[in-house]
Design a protein around this motif. Structure first.
Motif, PDB file in Angstrom:
ATOM      1  N   ILE A  80     -69.272  30.692  35.796  1.00 67.00           N
ATOM      2  CA  ILE A  80     -69.130  30.819  34.343  1.00 67.00           C
ATOM      3  C   ILE A  80     -67.873  31.614  34.005  1.00 67.00           C
ATOM      4  O   ILE A  80     -67.169  31.298  33.043  1.00 67.00           O
ATOM      5  CB  ILE A  80     -70.387  31.489  33.744  1.00 67.00           C
ATOM      6  CG1 ILE A  80     -71.570  30.525  33.816  1.00 67.00           C
ATOM      7  CG2 ILE A  80     -70.140  31.916  32.305  1.00 67.00           C
ATOM      8  CD1 ILE A  80     -72.867  31.085  33.294  1.00 67.00           C
ATOM      9  N   ASN A 138     -75.863  21.948  22.181  1.00 68.05           N
ATOM     10  CA  ASN A 138     -75.438  23.025  23.086  1.00 68.05           C
ATOM     11  C   ASN A 138     -75.271  22.518  24.517  1.00 68.05           C
ATOM     12  O   ASN A 138     -74.253  22.759  25.170  1.00 68.05           O
ATOM     13  CB  ASN A 138     -76.460  24.165  23.078  1.00 68.05           C
ATOM     14  CG  ASN A 138     -76.501  24.917  21.771  1.00 68.05           C
ATOM     15  OD1 ASN A 138     -75.581  24.835  20.963  1.00 68.05           O
ATOM     16  ND2 ASN A 138     -77.573  25.656  21.551  1.00 68.05           N
ATOM     17  N   ASN A 139     -76.286  21.815  25.005  1.00 69.02           N
ATOM     18  CA  ASN A 139     -76.268  21.339  26.393  1.00 69.02           C
ATOM     19  C   ASN A 139     -75.124  20.360  26.635  1.00 69.02           C
ATOM     20  O   ASN A 139     -74.427  20.440  27.654  1.00 69.02           O
ATOM     21  CB  ASN A 139     -77.607  20.682  26.740  1.00 69.02           C
ATOM     22  CG  ASN A 139     -78.763  21.668  26.767  1.00 69.02           C
ATOM     23  OD1 ASN A 139     -78.553  22.871  26.927  1.00 69.02           O
ATOM     24  ND2 ASN A 139     -79.976  21.183  26.605  1.00 69.02           N
ATOM     25  N   GLY A 174     -74.586  29.427  23.856  1.00 72.87           N
ATOM     26  CA  GLY A 174     -75.637  30.091  24.622  1.00 72.87           C
ATOM     27  C   GLY A 174     -76.719  30.637  23.709  1.00 72.87           C
ATOM     28  O   GLY A 174     -76.601  30.641  22.486  1.00 72.87           O
ATOM     29  N   VAL A 187     -71.573  22.137  26.498  1.00 73.08           N
ATOM     30  CA  VAL A 187     -71.264  22.880  27.721  1.00 73.08           C
ATOM     31  C   VAL A 187     -70.912  21.913  28.854  1.00 73.08           C
ATOM     32  O   VAL A 187     -69.939  22.129  29.592  1.00 73.08           O
ATOM     33  CB  VAL A 187     -72.451  23.786  28.132  1.00 73.08           C
ATOM     34  CG1 VAL A 187     -72.223  24.363  29.530  1.00 73.08           C
ATOM     35  CG2 VAL A 187     -72.624  24.917  27.131  1.00 73.08           C
ATOM     36  N   MET A 238     -69.165  33.139  26.377  1.00 71.73           N
ATOM     37  CA  MET A 238     -69.450  31.716  26.497  1.00 71.73           C
ATOM     38  C   MET A 238     -70.117  31.193  25.225  1.00 71.73           C
ATOM     39  O   MET A 238     -71.089  31.784  24.744  1.00 71.73           O
ATOM     40  CB  MET A 238     -70.341  31.453  27.701  1.00 71.73           C
ATOM     41  CG  MET A 238     -69.567  31.281  28.999  1.00 71.73           C
ATOM     42  SD  MET A 238     -68.359  29.918  28.955  1.00 71.73           S
ATOM     43  CE  MET A 238     -69.436  28.497  28.807  1.00 71.73           C
ATOM     44  N   GLN A 278     -64.971  30.473  31.553  1.00 73.73           N
ATOM     45  CA  GLN A 278     -64.634  31.330  30.413  1.00 73.73           C
ATOM     46  C   GLN A 278     -63.153  31.690  30.431  1.00 73.73           C
ATOM     47  O   GLN A 278     -62.482  31.652  29.402  1.00 73.73           O
ATOM     48  CB  GLN A 278     -65.502  32.595  30.461  1.00 73.73           C
ATOM     49  CG  GLN A 278     -65.413  33.472  29.222  1.00 73.73           C
ATOM     50  CD  GLN A 278     -66.484  34.560  29.231  1.00 73.73           C
ATOM     51  OE1 GLN A 278     -67.623  34.307  29.628  1.00 73.73           O
ATOM     52  NE2 GLN A 278     -66.131  35.754  28.800  1.00 73.73           N
TER      53      GLN A 278
END
Length: 270
Positions: free
Chosen positions: A3, A238-239, A18, A242, A15, A7
């Motif tokens: 991560i 969101n999923n 989340g 990302v 991030m 980032q």
């Protein structure tokens, strides 16, 4: 890939997309604002409210936002995340949260629960707010028992606010004749639906801005693909967002384009 690498690659200060985003930084799309307002009204009026929505629609997030704005010294929140503990478990959770020692016999425990709820308001000047998440998992007998807790008298208001949060099946079940008495006690009900395309685009940009990127990182086509696949439900957005960021990083590209979005959709559908 970690991560921290992701980032660092995008220059995020934190991030995005989340669960740790602070309440004050949540994206205030119309469905979220309406749900928060309904919850606050329900609490202020000491009423029973029902908030429903599909999985990932943002029900719990709206509850968290509304409860965070309550004055802690004047409210006692009792949050029950798993109603499958049964009515005895619910009574026990309420009694424990209000500082009592739960009685052994169920009949005595139910009376104890009602007394402590009334006493919290009358003696401590704190309004109990009982929130039951995943309330669609409650049986008819348990729903009727909750109604009995609110049944303090013919002309007097309830001593606490009750909020039932669950999937759309809850809303439909409450229309059954056997639950008519409870249905009539519900003063506010709201169904959270998915965001439309402009709201999804604003949602994505809001999260990116919170993470330190105010420039264009997701192309319009990528956002449109994510919106269509997610149906505008925040958790799915969101999923997918990302996953699209990861795909873009892996391709060594600067902008999340439609191919990265499609890759994310394929990955999340497998």
């Amino acid at each position: 890939m970690s991560i921290s690498n992701l980032q660092s690659h995008y220059g995020f200060t934190t991030m995005p997309f989340g669960r740790s985003i602070p309440v004050q930084a949540l994206h205030p799309h119309p469905g979220h604002r309406e749900a928060v307002a309904r919850i606050q009204w329900c609490v202020a009026q000491r009423q029973t409210g029902v908030i429903t929505g599909e999985v990932g629609a943002g029900k719990t997030v709206a509850v968290r936002a509304a409860l965070a704005q309550l004055e802690a010294s004047r409210h006692q929140v009792v949050y029950i995340s798993d109603p499958t503990i049964g009515m005895r478990g619910i009574h026990t959770a309420i009694v424990t949260a209000l500082g009592g020692s739960p009685a052994f016999y169920s009949g005595v425990l139910a009376h104890q629960t009602a007394s402590l709820l009334a006493g919290e308001l009358d003696e401590r000047a704190r309004l109990p707010v009982v929130v039951i998440d995943e309330a669609h998992l409650l049986g008819n007998t348990e729903l009727e028992s909750l109604r009995m807790l609110t049944n303090t008298g013919m002309d007097t208001g309830s001593h606490f606010a009750l909020l039932l949060v669950g999937q759309p099946t809850l809303r439909r079940r409450l229309k059954l004749a056997v639950l008519a008495a409870l249905d009539q006690r519900i003063s506010t009900r709201f169904a959270i639906t998915g965001m439309d395309l402009p709201e999804t685009a604003d949602y994505i940009r809001h999260h990116l801005k919170f993470a330190g990127r105010s420039d264009t990182l997701f192309s319009d086509d990528a956002i449109a693909e994510i919106h269509q696949a997610s149906r505008g439900y925040p958790r799915a957005v969101n999923n997918l967002a990302v996953s699209a960021l990861i795909a873009t990083y892996a391709s060594n590209k600067a902008i999340v384009d439609v191919s990265a979005a499609q890759s994310a959709i394929t990955e999340n559908s497998e």
